[in-house]
Structure formats: structure tokens, C-alpha cells
Design a protein around this motif. Structure first.
Motif, PDB file in Angstrom:
ATOM      1  N   LEU A  50      -6.069 -19.459 -20.142  1.00 38.12           N
ATOM      2  CA  LEU A  50      -7.201 -18.526 -20.211  1.00 38.12           C
ATOM      3  C   LEU A  50      -7.607 -18.088 -18.796  1.00 38.12           C
ATOM      4  CD1 LEU A  50      -9.323 -17.186 -22.059  1.00 38.12           C
ATOM      5  CD2 LEU A  50     -10.763 -19.209 -21.703  1.00 38.12           C
ATOM      6  N   SER A  51      -7.597 -19.024 -17.852  1.00 35.26           N
ATOM      7  CA  SER A  51      -7.934 -18.719 -16.459  1.00 35.26           C
ATOM      8  C   SER A  51      -6.934 -17.739 -15.858  1.00 35.26           C
ATOM      9  CB  SER A  51      -7.971 -20.019 -15.643  1.00 35.26           C
ATOM     10  OG  SER A  51      -8.278 -19.761 -14.303  1.00 35.26           O
ATOM     11  N   LYS A  53      -5.011 -15.498 -17.584  1.00 31.09           N
ATOM     12  CA  LYS A  53      -5.108 -14.186 -18.229  1.00 31.09           C
ATOM     13  C   LYS A  53      -6.348 -13.413 -17.800  1.00 31.09           C
ATOM     14  CE  LYS A  53      -2.467 -15.324 -22.400  1.00 31.09           C
ATOM     15  NZ  LYS A  53      -2.506 -15.503 -23.880  1.00 31.09           N
ATOM     16  N   GLU A  54      -7.454 -14.127 -17.618  1.00 35.41           N
ATOM     17  CA  GLU A  54      -8.707 -13.442 -17.288  1.00 35.41           C
ATOM     18  C   GLU A  54      -9.023 -13.459 -15.792  1.00 35.41           C
ATOM     19  OE1 GLU A  54     -11.837 -14.879 -19.768  1.00 35.41           O
ATOM     20  OE2 GLU A  54     -10.770 -14.424 -21.639  1.00 35.41           O
ATOM     21  N   LYS A  55      -8.156 -14.131 -15.012  1.00 42.76           N
ATOM     22  CA  LYS A  55      -8.294 -14.189 -13.557  1.00 42.76           C
ATOM     23  C   LYS A  55      -9.692 -14.653 -13.129  1.00 42.76           C
ATOM     24  CE  LYS A  55      -4.855 -10.606 -12.596  1.00 42.76           C
ATOM     25  NZ  LYS A  55      -4.552  -9.362 -11.848  1.00 42.76           N
ATOM     26  N   ARG A  56     -10.144 -15.719 -13.778  1.00 43.23           N
ATOM     27  CA  ARG A  56     -11.484 -16.205 -13.463  1.00 43.23           C
ATOM     28  C   ARG A  56     -11.550 -17.723 -13.571  1.00 43.23           C
ATOM     29  NH1 ARG A  56     -14.359 -17.920 -17.863  1.00 43.23           N
ATOM     30  NH2 ARG A  56     -13.540 -17.322 -19.930  1.00 43.23           N
TER      31      ARG A  56
END
Length: 377
Positions: A50-51, A53-56
Motif C-alpha cells: 500500500l505504501s 502504490k500510494e507513495k506515502r
């Protein structure tokens, strides 16, 4: 750039020196490729994916452990390289407690990756340049692929060149990092000069020559480099310097530098090929002839190291009896005795100029060739 498991393990090792927490590194597919807990290696981490894919930054709570695959409470941070996410670094633990470590951990990880990348680039260029220069010295004609390699490495083949060959005494095997360090010391104003590792104890400098009247400039630069090497690595350095040639005649300058280095090593100094006189002629004499000549002159005293050393110093002091005795810390009568003893054993007459020359040449061959051959054998 790919985040390889070997690099990830190295990062874990370095980070653990500063942060005493459980750490994971995850690739862009969500697979854990390095971890302080080896049981987690190769497992899937949904929070890290998830980190990516969302670059966060993704915070994992206790509640998330039951709904996300392969996660533990903690913090996941995307690792950036050239604005792209190449992986995720995570810390396991209470999010509130470990949150302050987050940016420090990410920044340290990214710096380690950048350092590894640039180190690889240096090694790649060094290997490419080493192979290229080897071909440059061997090829009689420049092929199209060779010229393309020169363009890739940004080497100007048309520039006039001067080759400098250096020897480092008692130094560990040269590393690419050593050459990179020397390049920075040298290349303050000489961005087009090339540094190449040349075996375990030598390196080449291929100078880009703009001005024919540059001997003094070259000498000063080499002196500075010699001082840096000797002070930094606590060892001696010798340099042989060839003449300025056209780019397609580089081998000629290399051969001159190699000849000059043979003399420079004996003096632990800096020698230009243009300054060679007698040494230049002596280098052309074959090994068998040197051996036979030395044996004829010195065979009766080769085992007498005291006499051999006495006459080494005798020639170093320009045959001054007073200075020789002082350098050896002996009485001048002792020196007279040694001269007489040498004359008796060798049947030389040191008042005869041809005999003095014969003694000098035999010691020259002994020190510069036979001893080296014995060590290499």
C-alpha cells in the motif's frame, strides 16, 4: 534502480547500529527481502505494498494486524530514488513511540542506497576505462566500436596526451575507491585527465595536454600527488613520466613512462623520460647480458654485503671519500681498507676510469634488475 536483497541486508546491518528496533525492508511487490527477524523473510506485507502504490507513509495499528496480510503494528515508509519508489522500510513497534524515528530511518536508508549506487557507477566506469585504456595501448587501428566506447566514456582521442605511470610501495591492493580519491586530489583543474588502476600496486594518469611548455606544471602536480599518497597511506610513491604524443601514439608515451619509472623506483622519486641519459641506454641491454656482466665483475664479492653497500654509497656520494665515510659512519682509513679489499677480490683498479665505470654498471644491474628478478622468481 532495483533494491537487491544483498543491499537491503547491508542497510539493515547499518541501521541497526543506530536504531535498536525490529526493521524490515520490502520490495515493490510487497515481499520482505531483509529483516532483523529472519522468520519474516520472503513473506508478503500488504501494508508495504500500500505504501508503494500510494507513495506515502503507512501506519499499522494493532487493529490493522487482523485485516492486512503479513503486517505487524508499526510504521512503513516508501524509499525514493530519483523520484521513484524502489521499496519500503518498516519499523515494528508502537506507532506513537517509533514515529519520531520515521524520517531519520527513511533518510538514512535513502543515503545508503545513493552511496551504493554511486559506488557501483564508479566501479563500472573504472572497469570500463581500464579495459578501454588496455585496448588503446594495444590497437594499431581504431575500430568503430573502439571509437564508440571512447565517446561513451567521454574520452577525446584526438587530444595530445602524456602518460604518467605510478608505483605505490607496500600498499594493499588498489581499490576503485583509492583511484577515485586520487582523481579528486589531482583533477581540480584537469577534468580531462584519466586515472586508471594498473595492477595491484600501479596506476596510470593519461594527461590531456594543452600546452607543450607544461613540464614544470606536471612536475608540481605530481609532487602534490606524491605528498598526498605518502602522507595519507604512509608509504612511498614513485612516478615515471613519458613524453607528449598524439592520441594514436599513446603506447610510445607508455613505454617511455615505464622506462622512467624503473629509474624512479630506485630513487623513490619522479623521473621524466626526457631527462634519461645513461639509464635510457642501459634499459636496452638484455637480461642475460646484465647477468653475465655483473657476475664477471662482482662474483667474488656478491656475498660480502658490507663491501657491496660501501660502494653503493660511494657512488651515491659522487665518489667523494670524505662524504662516503661520513655517510657510512666509518673512519676514512676503514674506507681505504675496503677499497683495497675490493680491488684485491675483483682485480679492479678504482684509479682506472674504465674499471670505475664497470663497477658502477655492475652495481646498477644488481640493484635494478637481478634483485627484482630474484624476488619475482
Amino acid at each position: 534502480m532495483l533494491l537487491l536483497p544483498s543491499l537491503a541486508k547491508k542497510i539493515i546491518y547499518e541501521v541497526k547500529k543506530l536504531i535498536d528496533e525490529d526493521i524490515i525492508i520490502v520490495n515493490v511487490d510487497g515481499t520482505i527481502i531483509a529483516s532483523t527477524d529472519e522468520k519474516r523473510l520472503g513473506t508478503f506485507h500488504e501494508g508495504a505494498l500500500l505504501s508503494v502504490k500510494e507513495k506515502r507513509k503507512v501506519i499499522i495499528t494493532k487493529e490493522d494486524e487482523s485485516r492486512l496480510e503479513g503486517v505487524k503494528s508499526g510504521l512503513n515508509l516508501p524509499i525514493f530514488f530519483s523520484h521513484d519508489v524502489i521499496g519500503v522500510v518498516g519499523i515494528t513497534g508502537d506507532p506513537d513511540r517509533i514515529l519520531p524515528y520515521g524520517e531519520l530511518l527513511r533518510k538514512m536508508t535513502e543515503l545508503l542506497i545513493q552511496d551504493s549506487y554511486y559506488s557501483e557507477q564508479i566501479q563500472w566506469r573504472s572497469r570500463m576505462l581500464e579495459a578501454f585504456v588496455f585496448d588503446w595501448l594495444q590497437l594499431k587501428d581504431w575500430s568503430k566500436p573502439f571509437i564508440e566506447r571512447a565517446n561513451l566514456l567521454k574520452v577525446d582521442l584526438q587530444a595530445r596526451r602524456q602518460l604518467i605511470l605510478a608505483y605505490i610501495d607496500n600498499h594493499q591492493t588498489f581499490l576503485n575507491e583509492d583511484i577515485w580519491q586520487l582523481t579528486h586530489v589531482w583533477n581540480e583543474q584537469h577534468q580531462h585527465d584519466l586515472f586508471v588502476r594498473w595492477g595491484n600496486d600501479r596506476f596510470l594518469i593519461i594527461r590531456h595536454v594543452h600546452d607543450e611548455a607544461q613540464k614544470e606544471t606536471t612536475l608540481q602536480k605530481v609532487k602534490q600527488l606524491k605528498t598526498f599518497i605518502e602522507e595519507t597511506w604512509n608509504t612511498s610513491a614513485s612516478f615515471g613520466i613519458g613524453q607528449v604524443v598524439e592520441g594514436d601514439q599513446l603506447k610510445k608515451s607508455y613505454e617511455q613512462a615505464e622506462r622512467a619509472l624503473t629509474v624512479a623506483i630506485r630513487k623513490n622519486g619522479i623521473v621524466f623520460d626526457t631527462d634519461l641519459r645513461l639509464d635510457m641506454c642501459l634499459e636496452e641491454i638484455s637480461i642475460p647480458t646484465r647477468k653475465e656482466f655483473t657476475a664477471r665483475i662482482l662474483n667474488s664479492v656478491l656475498e660480502n654485503e658490507e663491501l657491496i653497500e660501501t660502494f653503493r654509497v660511494f657512488f651515491q656520494q659522487n665518489m667523494s671519500l670524505k662524504q662516503t665515510a661520513e655517510a657510512l659512519h666509518i673512519h676514512i682509513n676503514t674506507l681505504h681498507y675496503r677499497i683495497k679489499k675490493l680491488e684485491e677480490l675483483t682485480e679492479l683498479n678504482l684509479k682506472s676510469f674504465p674499471d670505475v665505470v664497470s663497477l658502477y654498471l655492475s652495481l646498477y644491474f644488481l640493484d635494478n634488475h637481478l634483485k627484482n628478478n630474484h624476488e619475482n622468481g
